[in-house]
Design a protein around this motif. Structure first.
Motif, PDB file in Angstrom:
ATOM      1  N   LEU A 142       0.989  -1.061  -0.074  1.00  0.00           N
ATOM      2  CA  LEU A 142       0.052  -0.118  -0.093  1.00  0.00           C
ATOM      3  C   LEU A 142       0.816   1.341   0.110  1.00  0.00           C
ATOM      4  N   ALA A 143       0.310   2.346  -0.788  1.00  0.00           N
ATOM      5  CA  ALA A 143       1.189   3.457  -0.720  1.00  0.00           C
ATOM      6  C   ALA A 143       0.191   4.849  -0.597  1.00  0.00           C
ATOM      7  N   ASP A 144       0.449   5.760   0.115  1.00  0.00           N
ATOM      8  CA  ASP A 144      -0.353   6.799   0.269  1.00  0.00           C
ATOM      9  C   ASP A 144       0.345   8.063   0.822  1.00  0.00           C
ATOM     10  N   LEU A 145       0.057   9.146   0.327  1.00  0.00           N
ATOM     11  CA  LEU A 145       0.671  10.302   0.841  1.00  0.00           C
ATOM     12  C   LEU A 145       0.672  10.718   2.508  1.00  0.00           C
ATOM     13  N   PHE A 146      -0.569  10.025   2.998  1.00  0.00           N
ATOM     14  CA  PHE A 146      -0.941  10.393   4.236  1.00  0.00           C
ATOM     15  C   PHE A 146      -0.814   9.246   5.350  1.00  0.00           C
ATOM     16  N   ALA A 147      -0.341   8.983   6.319  1.00  0.00           N
ATOM     17  CA  ALA A 147      -0.237   8.034   7.221  1.00  0.00           C
ATOM     18  C   ALA A 147      -1.545   7.526   7.685  1.00  0.00           C
ATOM     19  N   ASP A 148      -2.570   8.470   7.971  1.00  0.00           N
ATOM     20  CA  ASP A 148      -3.634   7.916   8.568  1.00  0.00           C
ATOM     21  C   ASP A 148      -4.653   7.295   7.392  1.00  0.00           C
ATOM     22  N   GLN A 149      -4.375   7.631   6.101  1.00  0.00           N
ATOM     23  CA  GLN A 149      -4.989   6.875   5.083  1.00  0.00           C
ATOM     24  C   GLN A 149      -4.704   5.540   5.027  1.00  0.00           C
ATOM     25  N   LEU A 150      -3.281   5.392   5.191  1.00  0.00           N
ATOM     26  CA  LEU A 150      -2.156   4.240   5.109  1.00  0.00           C
ATOM     27  C   LEU A 150      -2.913   3.192   6.093  1.00  0.00           C
ATOM     28  N   ALA A 151      -2.813   3.800   7.371  1.00  0.00           N
ATOM     29  CA  ALA A 151      -3.231   2.653   8.555  1.00  0.00           C
ATOM     30  C   ALA A 151      -4.661   2.421   8.258  1.00  0.00           C
ATOM     31  N   THR A 152      -5.431   3.272   7.942  1.00  0.00           N
ATOM     32  CA  THR A 152      -7.069   2.646   7.615  1.00  0.00           C
ATOM     33  C   THR A 152      -6.773   1.688   6.649  1.00  0.00           C
ATOM     34  N   ALA A 153      -6.179   1.895   5.695  1.00  0.00           N
ATOM     35  CA  ALA A 153      -6.287   0.856   4.598  1.00  0.00           C
ATOM     36  C   ALA A 153      -5.665  -0.382   5.116  1.00  0.00           C
ATOM     37  N   LYS A 192       4.631  -5.391   6.881  1.00  0.00           N
ATOM     38  CA  LYS A 192       5.017  -3.857   7.420  1.00  0.00           C
ATOM     39  C   LYS A 192       5.986  -3.245   6.388  1.00  0.00           C
ATOM     40  N   THR A 193       6.968  -4.042   5.760  1.00  0.00           N
ATOM     41  CA  THR A 193       7.980  -3.267   4.878  1.00  0.00           C
ATOM     42  C   THR A 193       7.187  -3.025   3.612  1.00  0.00           C
ATOM     43  N   GLN A 194       5.916  -3.379   3.459  1.00  0.00           N
ATOM     44  CA  GLN A 194       5.353  -3.034   2.057  1.00  0.00           C
ATOM     45  C   GLN A 194       4.547  -1.832   2.197  1.00  0.00           C
ATOM     46  N   LEU A 195       4.548  -0.986   3.404  1.00  0.00           N
ATOM     47  CA  LEU A 195       3.792   0.050   3.697  1.00  0.00           C
ATOM     48  C   LEU A 195       4.649   1.344   3.153  1.00  0.00           C
ATOM     49  N   PHE A 196       4.030   2.130   2.415  1.00  0.00           N
ATOM     50  CA  PHE A 196       4.873   3.355   1.944  1.00  0.00           C
ATOM     51  C   PHE A 196       4.164   4.365   2.074  1.00  0.00           C
ATOM     52  N   LYS A 197       4.728   5.583   2.825  1.00  0.00           N
ATOM     53  CA  LYS A 197       3.954   6.805   3.111  1.00  0.00           C
ATOM     54  C   LYS A 197       4.887   7.978   2.428  1.00  0.00           C
ATOM     55  N   GLY A 198       4.217   8.922   2.070  1.00  0.00           N
ATOM     56  CA  GLY A 198       4.739  10.206   1.763  1.00  0.00           C
ATOM     57  C   GLY A 198       4.817  10.291   0.289  1.00  0.00           C
ATOM     58  N   PRO A 199       5.533  11.728  -0.297  1.00  0.00           N
ATOM     59  CA  PRO A 199       5.451  12.312  -1.561  1.00  0.00           C
ATOM     60  C   PRO A 199       6.309  11.100  -2.557  1.00  0.00           C
ATOM     61  N   LYS A 200       7.100  10.394  -1.973  1.00  0.00           N
ATOM     62  CA  LYS A 200       7.907   9.365  -2.485  1.00  0.00           C
ATOM     63  C   LYS A 200       7.246   7.802  -2.564  1.00  0.00           C
ATOM     64  N   ALA A 201       6.305   7.709  -1.917  1.00  0.00           N
ATOM     65  CA  ALA A 201       5.487   6.307  -1.510  1.00  0.00           C
ATOM     66  C   ALA A 201       5.479   5.503  -2.740  1.00  0.00           C
ATOM     67  N   TYR A 202       5.101   6.447  -3.937  1.00  0.00           N
ATOM     68  CA  TYR A 202       4.816   5.830  -5.384  1.00  0.00           C
ATOM     69  C   TYR A 202       5.842   5.089  -6.006  1.00  0.00           C
ATOM     70  N   GLU A 203       7.011   5.929  -5.719  1.00  0.00           N
ATOM     71  CA  GLU A 203       8.305   5.210  -6.353  1.00  0.00           C
ATOM     72  C   GLU A 203       8.887   3.955  -5.613  1.00  0.00           C
ATOM     73  N   GLU A 204       8.436   4.017  -4.152  1.00  0.00           N
ATOM     74  CA  GLU A 204       8.811   2.837  -3.447  1.00  0.00           C
ATOM     75  C   GLU A 204       7.913   1.754  -3.607  1.00  0.00           C
ATOM     76  N   ILE A 205       6.664   1.853  -3.883  1.00  0.00           N
ATOM     77  CA  ILE A 205       5.714   0.657  -4.165  1.00  0.00           C
ATOM     78  C   ILE A 205       6.074   0.048  -5.546  1.00  0.00           C
ATOM     79  N   ILE A 206       6.243   1.024  -6.608  1.00  0.00           N
ATOM     80  CA  ILE A 206       6.880   0.469  -7.742  1.00  0.00           C
ATOM     81  C   ILE A 206       8.054  -0.146  -7.878  1.00  0.00           C
ATOM     82  N   ALA A 207       8.826   0.152  -6.896  1.00  0.00           N
ATOM     83  CA  ALA A 207      10.146  -0.608  -7.101  1.00  0.00           C
ATOM     84  C   ALA A 207      10.102  -1.894  -6.073  1.00  0.00           C
TER      85      ALA A 207
END
Ligand SMILES: NC(=O)c1ccc[n+]([C@@H]2O[C@H](COP(=O)([O-])OP(=O)(O)OC[C@H]3O[C@@H](n4cnc5c(N)ncnc54)[C@H](O)[C@@H]3O)[C@@H](O)[C@H]2O)c1
Length: 428
Positions: free
Chosen positions: A71-82, A100-115
């Motif tokens: 999961l990746a999201d800009l916001f921590a609360d959105q990530l936690a709910t999901a 837990k290593t597959q939870l990515f937060k913040g503006p670079k979260a998209y890069e991390e989930i894609i990688a």
């Protein structure tokens, strides 16, 4: 449904349809080649964990046996709910919870989930402004892409998506979130119209009358955070209601009429909604399609009125009426009724896109087709189609904003880039 090939000699890479076309794009651990159903399932990452991401990815789990693994999201609360929500759904299918290593937060979260090497496909359910950028990164990263509509909110963005589609061709599957094209009643309706059930078409009607989409106030958030949280009220991040939402019925017109509008004229205004954003609350237009078929278009988004979205087409042999709900029929020389039964919950709008009636099977069929395209290696490529429908909606928006007749050819010369001018690094 994905077949469990755990007993076959087929390796995971072959199972995912990537053996020939995209071998370079997938890295597969030997221990994942055979074994449990979990190892055989497509591994999905969700980029943008809000209402639609939750709805569609939940559907993938339930309808196709897909595993949500990241999961990746800009916001921590959105990530936690999901995370909490998906873990519950995964448990019902006997799948492991999300690492837990597959939870990515913040503006670079998209890069991390894609990688992530754990992910085969990515569902892009971020706000529309981000779609071209996120889609480009997903395809460049060698992941299959399910991108929600609209693929872009301006002409350069839509053209860019066409180029991204060319890069994806034969390498990864790329689909766009027009699930109505998979809804069996709509598929049958369009088949009948294209088969001549209405005769020569003269004109049509498409509308999307929607109540206001309510959101939380976020009183302690900065101005930029409020815009991002409530992007659906923001013209620049959403593309306005015609591009973000009404695009569904414009896409049905493009599908049925087998082309895009050549011009549009009309008006839009914001008089009756009082949220903090700047989106219009109504559009009224006439689109001209090939063969001089005029389609009247109307949309609203304010107050608490009843929800109704529909298309009608009128021809020399008959006419049709097709709503999202239980009303779908053709009258005239070849009468037909989709037989969807009595209305159960007419007039209800779902911000997550879950509708009862003609669209009952839309999402599940859409999800199955995406998974099958991956497992069979017969990759989808909806980039040009998605861009065409986005451009059709942008054509209507431009005509309404300017009050002038705008032709497709003129629109295609537009270099206007919509930019919310928000520095995402503030949300790191
Ligand atoms: N096909 C349909 O029927 C349908 C229905 C509803 C929504 N949608 C589309 O789905 C998309 C998402 O809509 P939604 O209603 O789920 O919105 P939402 O606000 O509920 O969810 C968006 C999520 O993206 C996150 N986000 C915002 N910017 C981000 C960024 N830069 N990087 C990572 N995460 C980011 C937000 O924090 C939020 O969790 C939109 O494009 C919308 O048009 C389609």
């Amino acid at each position: 449904m994905i077949k469990d090939r755990s007993d076959s000699k087929l390796g995971r890479r072959e199972f995912l349809g990537t053996a020939v076309a995209a071998a370079a794009f997938m890295i597969v651990k030997p221990e994942a080649v055979r074994g449990t159903a979990a190892n055989s399932a497509v591994r999905l990452g969700v980029l943008g964990c809000g209402g639609r991401g939750t709805e569609v990815a939940g559907g993938f789990i339930n309808n196709t046996g897909t595993r949500v693994v990241a999961l990746a999201d800009l916001f921590a609360d959105q990530l936690a709910t999901a995370e909490n929500n998906f873990n519950k759904q995964l448990a019902t299918k006997g799948f492991p919870t999300i690492d837990k290593t597959q939870l990515f937060k913040g503006p670079k979260a998209y890069e991390e989930i894609i990688a992530s090497k754990e992910v085969d496909a990515i569902l892009i359910t971020t706000p529309p402004y981000f779609h071209p950028h996120h889609l480009e990164a997903v395809v460049a990263g060698g992941k299959h892409a399910y991108c929600e509509k609209p693929v872009a909110i301006d002409v350069p963005g839509a053209k860019h998506v066409v180029e991204i589609g060319k890069k994806a061709e034969g390498k990864v599957s790329l689909t766009v979130g027009f699930q109505i094209r998979k809804a069996p009643p709509f598929v049958e309706l369009v088949r009948r119209i294209q088969g001549g059930a209405l005769g020569k078409l003269g004109c049509g009607l498409a509308y999307y009358y929607c109540p206001h989409i309510d959101r939380r106030d976020w009183p302690n958030a900065s101005a930029d955070e409020k815009r991002l949280r409530n992007w659906v009220w923001d013209r620049t991040i959403s593309g306005d209601i015609i591009v973000e939402q009404n695009i569904h019925v414009i896409d049905i017109c493009n599908w049925t009429l087998q082309g895009h509008p050549t011009k549009a004229v009309g008006a839009a205004s914001r008089k009756l909604r009082d949220d903090a954003g700047n989106c219009s609350d109504n559009f009224n237009l006439v689109f001209t399609y090939p063969n001089d078929v005029q389609v009247s278009f109307g949309s609203t988004q304010f107050d608490k009125h009843e929800f109704d979205a529909a298309v009608r087409f009128f021809g020399t042999r008959g006419s049709c009426e097709a709503h999202y709900d239980h009303r779908m029929h053709i009258s005239g020389a070849e009468p037909w009724d989709a037989g969807l039964g009595a209305m159960q919950q007419g007039g209800q709008f779902s911000a997550a896109g879950k509708f009862s009636g003609a669209l009952d099977q839309a999402d599940s069929e859409k999800q199955k087709s995406f998974v099958e395209s991956i497992t069979s290696g017969k990759f989808l490529n909806d980039a040009a189609l998605g861009a065409d429908s986005a451009l059709s909606a942008i054509l209507g928006r431009t005509a309404a904003y300017t009050g002038k007749t705008i032709t497709w050819d003129k629109l295609m010369k537009s270099k206007e880039v919509l930019d919310p001018k928000i520095d995402l690094n503030k949300f790191a």
